[in-house]
Design a protein around this motif. Structure first.
Motif, PDB file in Angstrom:
ATOM      1  N   HIS A   1       1.341   4.701  -2.976  1.00 61.99           N
ATOM      2  CA  HIS A   1       1.216   6.042  -2.397  1.00 61.99           C
ATOM      3  C   HIS A   1       2.485   6.852  -2.658  1.00 61.99           C
ATOM      4  CE1 HIS A   1       0.110   9.216   0.363  1.00 61.99           C
ATOM      5  NE2 HIS A   1       1.268   9.058   0.982  1.00 61.99           N
ATOM      6  N   ARG A   2       3.642   6.236  -2.470  1.00 63.54           N
ATOM      7  CA  ARG A   2       4.906   6.929  -2.722  1.00 63.54           C
ATOM      8  C   ARG A   2       5.052   7.276  -4.198  1.00 63.54           C
ATOM      9  NH1 ARG A   2      10.016   3.993  -0.324  1.00 63.54           N
ATOM     10  NH2 ARG A   2       8.713   4.382   1.520  1.00 63.54           N
ATOM     11  N   THR A   3       4.644   6.382  -5.062  1.00 60.74           N
ATOM     12  CA  THR A   3       4.739   6.648  -6.497  1.00 60.74           C
ATOM     13  C   THR A   3       3.832   7.806  -6.902  1.00 60.74           C
ATOM     14  OG1 THR A   3       5.209   4.306  -6.904  1.00 60.74           O
ATOM     15  CG2 THR A   3       4.469   5.632  -8.779  1.00 60.74           C
ATOM     16  N   SER A   4       2.625   7.830  -6.370  1.00 58.42           N
ATOM     17  CA  SER A   4       1.711   8.924  -6.697  1.00 58.42           C
ATOM     18  C   SER A   4       2.227  10.248  -6.161  1.00 58.42           C
ATOM     19  CB  SER A   4       0.322   8.624  -6.137  1.00 58.42           C
ATOM     20  OG  SER A   4       0.363   8.522  -4.724  1.00 58.42           O
ATOM     21  N   THR A   5       2.849  10.220  -4.983  1.00 62.85           N
ATOM     22  CA  THR A   5       3.409  11.447  -4.413  1.00 62.85           C
ATOM     23  C   THR A   5       4.544  11.973  -5.276  1.00 62.85           C
ATOM     24  OG1 THR A   5       2.836  10.716  -2.175  1.00 62.85           O
ATOM     25  CG2 THR A   5       4.483  12.463  -2.376  1.00 62.85           C
ATOM     26  N   ILE A   6       5.430  11.084  -5.695  1.00 61.68           N
ATOM     27  CA  ILE A   6       6.541  11.500  -6.557  1.00 61.68           C
ATOM     28  C   ILE A   6       6.025  12.019  -7.892  1.00 61.68           C
ATOM     29  CG2 ILE A   6       8.573  10.677  -7.801  1.00 61.68           C
ATOM     30  CD1 ILE A   6       9.049   8.696  -5.536  1.00 61.68           C
TER      31      ILE A   6
ATOM     32  N   THR B   1       4.474  15.466  -7.357  1.00 63.42           N
ATOM     33  CA  THR B   1       5.525  16.463  -7.122  1.00 63.42           C
ATOM     34  C   THR B   1       6.246  16.808  -8.414  1.00 63.42           C
ATOM     35  OG1 THR B   1       5.832  15.606  -4.874  1.00 63.42           O
ATOM     36  CG2 THR B   1       7.601  16.978  -5.796  1.00 63.42           C
TER      37      THR B   1
ATOM     38  N   THR C   1       0.820  -1.214   0.000  1.00 63.28           N
ATOM     39  CA  THR C   1       0.000   0.000   0.000  1.00 63.28           C
ATOM     40  C   THR C   1       0.849   1.257   0.000  1.00 63.28           C
ATOM     41  OG1 THR C   1      -0.112  -0.077   2.425  1.00 63.28           O
ATOM     42  CG2 THR C   1      -1.887  -1.161   1.186  1.00 63.28           C
ATOM     43  N   GLN C   2       2.070   1.166   0.589  1.00 67.03           N
ATOM     44  CA  GLN C   2       2.927   2.341   0.642  1.00 67.03           C
ATOM     45  C   GLN C   2       3.570   2.649  -0.697  1.00 67.03           C
ATOM     46  OE1 GLN C   2       5.747   1.741   3.790  1.00 67.03           O
ATOM     47  NE2 GLN C   2       4.230   2.061   5.416  1.00 67.03           N
ATOM     48  N   ALA C   3       3.878   1.610  -1.481  1.00 67.87           N
ATOM     49  CA  ALA C   3       4.556   1.828  -2.762  1.00 67.87           C
ATOM     50  C   ALA C   3       3.702   2.629  -3.739  1.00 67.87           C
ATOM     51  CB  ALA C   3       4.956   0.475  -3.371  1.00 67.87           C
TER      52      ALA C   3
END
Length: 283
Positions: free
Chosen positions: A7-12, A15, A3-5
């Motif tokens: 989320h991190r990809t969408s954040t990057i 940005t 679930t974190q991966a």
């Protein structure tokens, strides 16, 4: 981990997307700042995004302010007059109209609002010639009024004020004010405008930027260069660069200085914008 991966990809990704758009808007301003620090020969030989060996920003500003008897300062004053007065009165009129459309029931209210919406869809350039003909009939062409009066009308401001008034001004507060003996005008200026503060700031900023950047209306209305706003004045200088190459640096430096009032307006008013939005969120 799974679930974190995402989320991190969408954040990057978000940005990176915002960074690209920020660069798209900020790089031209950075180039303008760097170009204003150079001489004309430096600009031709090294038109990059960095300062030249000798910084001549203040020399260019001095040349700009001395050109034609200091006419650039006059143009800046005219732009501040047109944009400041136009935005202030435009905000007042738009807020009053939008508030009335939102809070009072009267015959023809929907037709009036639909007419305002139609005005939003009409481009300003399409109105320049009819306005010129109207002002020429009363002898007001080539005067301050020929630019000021049209700048005080903001159909989009009326639309925004109506939407915000309907959402942010509760009927209970208005009824309480009426029971306390407050007149409708007093209630509007002492109660409703405070609740609508973010909308007022938004309308003012939109109108200020629109009038400041307005070019076609002054081009049609004005002939006396002492009445020009800075946008029209710089355009006239830019059209004369082939005859007078020294105007190139003056146009670049003038364009840099012309965006400073817009930056200061946004910086100075954003705290009222944010405080109003925060107050609305708490309520």
């Amino acid at each position: 981990m799974s679930t974190q991966a995402p989320h991190r990809t969408s954040t990057i990704g978000a940005t990176l997307f915002l960074a690209i758009f920020a660069a798209y808007f900020l790089v031209p301003i950075w180039w303008l700042l760097m170009a204003a620090t150079k001489t004309r020969s430096d600009l031709i030989n090294s038109p990059g995004l960095w300062v030249a060996d000798s910084v001549r920003l203040f020399g260019n500003i001095s040349d700009l302010l001395e050109r034609d008897g200091g006419v650039y300062a006059r143009w800046m004053f005219n732009s501040l007059l047109y944009a400041g007065a136009g935005a202030a009165f435009g905000t007042l009129f738009a807020t009053m109209a939008g508030y009335a459309l939102a809070k009072y029931a009267f015959t023809g209210r929907d037709i009036t609002f639909n007419t305002v919406l139609a005005g939003v869809l009409v481009p300003a350039t399409a109105l320049a010639l009819p306005l010129f003909l109207m002002f020429s009939r009363v002898g007001a062409v080539d005067t301050y009024w020929s630019v000021l009066l049209p700048s005080m009308v903001s159909p989009f401001g009326v639309y925004l004020a109506r939407i915000y008034a309907a959402a942010s001004v509760p009927e209970e507060i208005l009824e309480a004010a009426r029971l306390d003996g407050s007149s409708e005008v007093r209630t509007f200026f002492t109660v409703s405008t405070r609740l609508m503060a973010p909308a007022l700031v938004t309308i003012f900023l939109f109108q200020f930027v629109a009038v400041w950047n307005n070019f076609f209306l002054p081009l049609v209305m004005l002939q006396d260069q002492d009445l020009y706003p800075v946008t029209l004045g710089l355009y006239i200088w830019n059209s004369q660069i082939t005859q007078d190459p020294t105007l190139q640096m003056l146009v670049i430096t003038g364009a840099l200085l012309s965006i400073l009032p817009l930056i200061l307006a946004f910086i100075g008013l954003q705290r009222y914008w944010r405080s109003g939005l925060a107050a609305g969120a708490v309520k």
